[in-house]
Write a protein that holds these residues in place. Structure first.
Motif, PDB file in Angstrom:
ATOM      1  N   SER A  63      37.951  -3.435  55.495  1.00 40.15           N
ATOM      2  CA  SER A  63      37.628  -3.052  56.962  1.00 40.15           C
ATOM      3  C   SER A  63      36.501  -3.970  57.070  1.00 40.15           C
ATOM      4  O   SER A  63      35.555  -3.553  57.585  1.00 40.15           O
ATOM      5  CB  SER A  63      37.310  -1.902  57.300  1.00 40.15           C
ATOM      6  OG  SER A  63      38.479  -1.036  57.205  1.00 40.15           O
ATOM      7  N   TYR A  64      36.534  -5.473  56.764  1.00 41.24           N
ATOM      8  CA  TYR A  64      35.565  -6.480  57.158  1.00 41.24           C
ATOM      9  C   TYR A  64      35.403  -6.488  58.661  1.00 41.24           C
ATOM     10  O   TYR A  64      34.272  -6.886  58.876  1.00 41.24           O
ATOM     11  CB  TYR A  64      35.971  -7.697  55.957  1.00 41.24           C
ATOM     12  CG  TYR A  64      37.125  -8.241  56.131  1.00 41.24           C
ATOM     13  CD1 TYR A  64      37.304  -8.985  57.350  1.00 41.24           C
ATOM     14  CD2 TYR A  64      37.959  -8.199  55.183  1.00 41.24           C
ATOM     15  CE1 TYR A  64      38.834  -9.682  57.349  1.00 41.24           C
ATOM     16  CE2 TYR A  64      39.106  -8.668  55.365  1.00 41.24           C
ATOM     17  CZ  TYR A  64      39.649  -9.350  56.461  1.00 41.24           C
ATOM     18  OH  TYR A  64      40.755 -10.024  56.475  1.00 41.24           O
ATOM     19  N   SER A  65      36.458  -6.336  59.081  1.00 40.09           N
ATOM     20  CA  SER A  65      36.182  -6.251  60.612  1.00 40.09           C
ATOM     21  C   SER A  65      36.253  -4.890  61.434  1.00 40.09           C
ATOM     22  O   SER A  65      37.106  -4.141  60.928  1.00 40.09           O
ATOM     23  CB  SER A  65      37.384  -6.918  61.296  1.00 40.09           C
ATOM     24  OG  SER A  65      37.421  -6.640  62.705  1.00 40.09           O
ATOM     25  N   LYS A  66      34.870  -4.647  61.553  1.00 37.15           N
ATOM     26  CA  LYS A  66      34.600  -3.067  62.002  1.00 37.15           C
ATOM     27  C   LYS A  66      35.491  -2.915  63.409  1.00 37.15           C
ATOM     28  O   LYS A  66      35.672  -1.676  63.651  1.00 37.15           O
ATOM     29  CB  LYS A  66      33.043  -2.887  62.048  1.00 37.15           C
ATOM     30  CG  LYS A  66      32.418  -2.883  60.688  1.00 37.15           C
ATOM     31  CD  LYS A  66      30.953  -2.310  60.937  1.00 37.15           C
ATOM     32  CE  LYS A  66      30.417  -2.336  59.486  1.00 37.15           C
ATOM     33  NZ  LYS A  66      29.094  -2.059  59.398  1.00 37.15           N
ATOM     34  N   LYS A  67      35.602  -4.084  64.109  1.00 33.62           N
ATOM     35  CA  LYS A  67      36.276  -3.901  65.478  1.00 33.62           C
ATOM     36  C   LYS A  67      37.702  -3.504  65.254  1.00 33.62           C
ATOM     37  O   LYS A  67      38.264  -2.407  65.785  1.00 33.62           O
ATOM     38  CB  LYS A  67      36.173  -5.227  66.177  1.00 33.62           C
ATOM     39  CG  LYS A  67      36.686  -5.033  67.587  1.00 33.62           C
ATOM     40  CD  LYS A  67      36.343  -6.493  68.107  1.00 33.62           C
ATOM     41  CE  LYS A  67      37.451  -7.169  69.128  1.00 33.62           C
ATOM     42  NZ  LYS A  67      38.019  -8.177  68.865  1.00 33.62           N
ATOM     43  N   ASP A  68      38.459  -4.322  64.194  1.00 29.83           N
ATOM     44  CA  ASP A  68      39.661  -3.901  63.762  1.00 29.83           C
ATOM     45  C   ASP A  68      39.911  -2.559  63.321  1.00 29.83           C
ATOM     46  O   ASP A  68      40.804  -1.787  63.550  1.00 29.83           O
ATOM     47  CB  ASP A  68      40.332  -4.927  62.722  1.00 29.83           C
ATOM     48  CG  ASP A  68      40.582  -6.396  63.426  1.00 29.83           C
ATOM     49  OD1 ASP A  68      40.448  -6.278  64.615  1.00 29.83           O
ATOM     50  OD2 ASP A  68      40.868  -7.200  62.820  1.00 29.83           O
ATOM     51  N   ALA A  69      38.988  -2.180  62.540  1.00 34.96           N
ATOM     52  CA  ALA A  69      39.158  -0.779  61.690  1.00 34.96           C
ATOM     53  C   ALA A  69      38.968   0.200  62.974  1.00 34.96           C
ATOM     54  O   ALA A  69      39.664   1.240  63.113  1.00 34.96           O
ATOM     55  CB  ALA A  69      37.917  -0.846  60.888  1.00 34.96           C
ATOM     56  N   LYS A  70      38.004   0.025  63.965  1.00 39.63           N
ATOM     57  CA  LYS A  70      38.046   1.115  64.980  1.00 39.63           C
ATOM     58  C   LYS A  70      39.053   1.098  66.123  1.00 39.63           C
ATOM     59  O   LYS A  70      39.739   2.198  66.167  1.00 39.63           O
ATOM     60  CB  LYS A  70      36.856   0.374  66.054  1.00 39.63           C
ATOM     61  CG  LYS A  70      35.912   1.589  66.220  1.00 39.63           C
ATOM     62  CD  LYS A  70      34.731   0.822  67.154  1.00 39.63           C
ATOM     63  CE  LYS A  70      33.578   1.822  67.373  1.00 39.63           C
ATOM     64  NZ  LYS A  70      32.326   1.142  68.109  1.00 39.63           N
ATOM     65  N   ALA A  71      39.862  -0.073  66.044  1.00 37.57           N
ATOM     66  CA  ALA A  71      41.063  -0.061  66.880  1.00 37.57           C
ATOM     67  C   ALA A  71      42.198   0.777  66.069  1.00 37.57           C
ATOM     68  O   ALA A  71      42.842   1.701  66.620  1.00 37.57           O
ATOM     69  CB  ALA A  71      41.626  -1.478  67.147  1.00 37.57           C
ATOM     70  N   LEU A  72      42.197   0.480  64.783  1.00 38.89           N
ATOM     71  CA  LEU A  72      43.198   1.186  63.882  1.00 38.89           C
ATOM     72  C   LEU A  72      43.120   2.606  63.832  1.00 38.89           C
ATOM     73  O   LEU A  72      43.885   3.469  63.947  1.00 38.89           O
ATOM     74  CB  LEU A  72      43.393   0.709  62.499  1.00 38.89           C
ATOM     75  CG  LEU A  72      44.367   1.164  61.520  1.00 38.89           C
ATOM     76  CD1 LEU A  72      45.540   1.056  62.112  1.00 38.89           C
ATOM     77  CD2 LEU A  72      44.330   0.321  60.273  1.00 38.89           C
ATOM     78  N   MET A  73      41.696   2.807  63.646  1.00 38.81           N
ATOM     79  CA  MET A  73      41.217   4.451  63.743  1.00 38.81           C
ATOM     80  C   MET A  73      41.596   5.104  64.825  1.00 38.81           C
ATOM     81  O   MET A  73      42.145   6.410  64.813  1.00 38.81           O
ATOM     82  CB  MET A  73      39.753   4.560  63.474  1.00 38.81           C
ATOM     83  CG  MET A  73      39.276   5.843  62.877  1.00 38.81           C
ATOM     84  SD  MET A  73      37.514   5.786  62.950  1.00 38.81           S
ATOM     85  CE  MET A  73      36.799   4.794  61.982  1.00 38.81           C
ATOM     86  N   SER A  74      41.381   4.466  66.146  1.00 36.91           N
ATOM     87  CA  SER A  74      41.842   5.412  67.338  1.00 36.91           C
ATOM     88  C   SER A  74      43.506   5.339  67.508  1.00 36.91           C
ATOM     89  O   SER A  74      43.855   6.357  68.004  1.00 36.91           O
ATOM     90  CB  SER A  74      41.427   4.683  68.474  1.00 36.91           C
ATOM     91  OG  SER A  74      41.530   3.403  68.836  1.00 36.91           O
ATOM     92  N   GLU A  75      44.041   4.389  66.853  1.00 30.80           N
ATOM     93  CA  GLU A  75      45.426   4.227  66.765  1.00 30.80           C
ATOM     94  C   GLU A  75      46.117   5.381  65.931  1.00 30.80           C
ATOM     95  O   GLU A  75      46.979   6.300  66.321  1.00 30.80           O
ATOM     96  CB  GLU A  75      46.223   3.289  66.265  1.00 30.80           C
ATOM     97  CG  GLU A  75      47.577   2.669  66.875  1.00 30.80           C
ATOM     98  CD  GLU A  75      48.058   1.520  66.239  1.00 30.80           C
ATOM     99  OE1 GLU A  75      49.188   1.610  65.699  1.00 30.80           O
ATOM    100  OE2 GLU A  75      47.238   0.451  66.324  1.00 30.80           O
TER     101      GLU A  75
END
Ligand SMILES: Nc1nc2c(ncn2[C@@H]2O[C@H](COP(=O)(O)OP(=O)(O)O)[C@@H](O)[C@H]2O)c(=O)[nH]1
Ligand SMILES: [Mg+2]
Length: 390
Positions: free
Chosen positions: A156-168
Motif C-alpha cells: 500500500s505505497y499509495s495510501k489513497k488507493d489503500a483507502k479506496a480499496l478499504m472502503s470497497e
C-alpha cells in the motif's frame, strides 16, 4: 566480580534462557493470498527469523505449506490465494484450508491456527466477484473454528488507493477483525526518493488483541516490527522481578558473588532475552555481569563490592545489621533489568551489535547505563519515582 563466579552465573542464565524459550507456546499463523501479493515480503519483515529462506516448507496439503525453524516458536502456513480460477479451484482451496484449521483445532492450543492474514495487494487488485465469494465462504470456515481473520492490504505505497480499496471491502460487511493497509518494505523509487514502509506495528498490535493470552509472549518475542511491544513486555518483567525481590526481602550480606544474582534476577535476564529474541552468548552475559555488578566495587568479593554498589543508590549509603532492605533489593534488581533492556533496545535498533558488548567500549557503556539506573530515586517496589508521578 570473580571470573569463575561470573562464568557460573552466566552459565545459569544461559540455561534459564534455553528454558524460557523451550517453554514458549508455538504461534501458528496462516497467510493467504495470491502469488505476488507480497506474502513472503510481509513475513520476512514482520518476523525476526527468515522462515522462507530455510527451504520450501513442508507440504501439509496439496497446496498449503508449513514453514518453521527449529527452536523458534513460530509456524507459518503459506496458503495460495484464489488464482487458478474456476469453480473447482475454489472448492479445493476451501477444502484444504478447512482441513488445516480442523486438524489444528483438534490438537490443542500449540497446534491450532491462531490468526489468519488474508493478503490483498493494493496496486494490483480489483475486488472481483469470485474473490468476494471465496472470502465469504472462507470466513464461514474460519468462524466455525473461531480463528480471527485480518485482511492485510499489502504493497500500500499509495495510501489513497489503500483507502479506496478499504472502503470497497468494508461495503461487503465481511466478518473480519480489521482491514489494515501496510507497506512491509520501503520502496526505493530512486536515490533520494524512498517510500517508507509502515503499518506492520499496527498489524502486530491487532494480532496481539485477538490471540489467546498464552500466545502473547511468543508474539512479542518472534516479531521484529513492533519494538514498543517488546519494551512493554520487558518493563513488565522487570517490575515483577523487582517486586518479587522486595517481597522475598533481604539479600544476606556479605553476598558472595554467586548469590548476587538470585533466581528472580536470573529469571528476569532470561525472560528479557527471550522477549527481544536476540541470540545471546555466554560471553555477552559475562560482559553484562562484570560491567554491572563487577565494576562498581574494586575488590573481588564480599562487602566492599556490596557497599560500593549500595553507595550509588539514593538514601542508602551503609548497610546496617548486615542485611539489605527490601527496597534496596528491588532497586538493584530494577536497575539491572532496566540497564539490560536499554542495551537490548540499542541492539534491536542496530545502534550496537551483540559482539560489541564484550569489548572494553561495550562494557564501559553497560557500566555507565547501570550506574545511571542505580542512581534513580525509586519507591519500595523498585519503580522509579518520576515515572510513578506521571
Ligand atoms: N518494496 C516492496 N516490495 C514488495 C512489497 N511487497 C511485495 N513486494 C514485491 O512484490 C513482489 C512479490 O512479493 P512476494 O512477497 O514474493 O509475494 P508472494 O508471492 O505473495 O510471496 C516481490 O518482487 C516483492 O519484492 C513491499 O511491501 N515493499
Ligand atoms: Mg511467497
Amino acid at each position: 566480580m570473580d571470573a569463575l563466579m561470573t562464568d557460573n552465573v552466566a552459565e545459569r542464565i544461559m540455561a534459564a534462557i534455553r528454558d524460557v524459550q523451550k517453554n514458549m507456546t508455538k504461534l501458528n499463523i496462516m497467510v493467504m493470498g495470491k502469488t505476488g501479493a507480497g506474502k513472503s515480503t510481509l513475513i520476512n519483515n514482520v518476523f525476526s527469523r527468515n522462515l522462507a529462506q530455510t527451504g520450501i516448507g513442508k507440504p501439509v496439503t496439496q497446496s498449503i505449506r508449513k514453514y518453521e525453524i527449529e527452536d523458534f516458536p513460530l509456524a507459518i502456513y503459506d496458503t495460495p490465494g484464489l488464482e487458478l480460477g474456476g469453480e473447482n479451484a475454489i472448492d479445493e482451496l476451501l477444502k484444504e484450508s478447512k482441513e488445516v484449521l480442523a486438524k489444528g483445532a483438534m490438537r490443542g492450543i500449540s497446534e491450532s491456527i491462531h490468526c489468519i492474514w488474508y493478503c490483498v495487494s493494493t496496486p494490483s487488485h480489483r475486488f472481483e466477484e469470485a474473490e468476494v465469494e471465496f472470502i465469504k465462504k472462507f470466513l464461514d470456515e474460519a468462524n466455525e473454528f473461531c480463528v480471527p481473520v485480518i485482511i492485510v492490504l499489502t504493497q500500500s505505497y499509495s495510501k489513497k488507493d489503500a483507502k479506496a480499496l478499504m472502503s470497497e471491502i468494508e461495503k461487503e460487511n465481511l466478518n473480519v477483525v480489521q482491514v489494515v493497509p501496510v507497506l512491509a518494505q520501503d520502496v526505493d523509487i530512486d536515490e533520494d526518493y524512498i517510500i517508507k514502509g509502515y503499518g506492520l506495528d499496527t498489524l502486530i498490535d491487532i494480532v496481539n488483541n485477538v490471540i489467546p493470552e498464552a500466545l502473547r509472549n511468543t508474539l512479542a518475542a518472534v516479531q521484529k516490527a513492533n519494538l514498543k511491544m517488546k519494551l512493554r513486555k520487558a518493563n513488565a518483567i522487570v517490575a515483577t522481578a523487582a517486586a518479587a525481590a522486595a517481597a522475598t526481602g533481604a539479600i544476606p550480606i556479605p553476598f558472595t558473588d554467586a548469590a548476587v544474582l538470585v533466581p528472580e534476577q536470573i529469571g528476569m535476564i532470561a525472560s528479557i532475552t527471550a522477549v527481544f529474541g536476540i541470540p545471546i552468548e555466554k560471553a555477552t552475559l559475562t560482559a553484562l555481569l562484570s560491567a554491572t555488578i563487577g565494576t562498581v566495587g574494586t575488590t573481588v568479593m564480599g562487602k566492599t563490592v556490596v557497599s560500593g554498589l549500595l553507595k550509588m543508590i539514593p538514601g542508602v549509603g551503609t548497610v546496617a545489621g548486615g542485611v539489605i532492605s527490601a527496597s534496596v533489593a528491588a532497586a538493584l534488581t530494577a536497575a539491572l533489568g532496566e540497564a539490560y533492556i536499554a542495551i537490548m533496545m540499542m541492539v534491536s535498533k542496530g545502534e550496537m551489535s551483540v559482539s560489541e558488548l564484550d569489548t572494553d567500549e561495550g562494557k564501559a557503556k553497560i557500566a555507565s547505563i547501570f550506574k545511571s539506573k542505580l542512581g534513580l530515586k525509586r519507591n519500595a517496589k523498585g519503580k522509579p519515582v518520576d515515572e510513578e508521578e506521571e
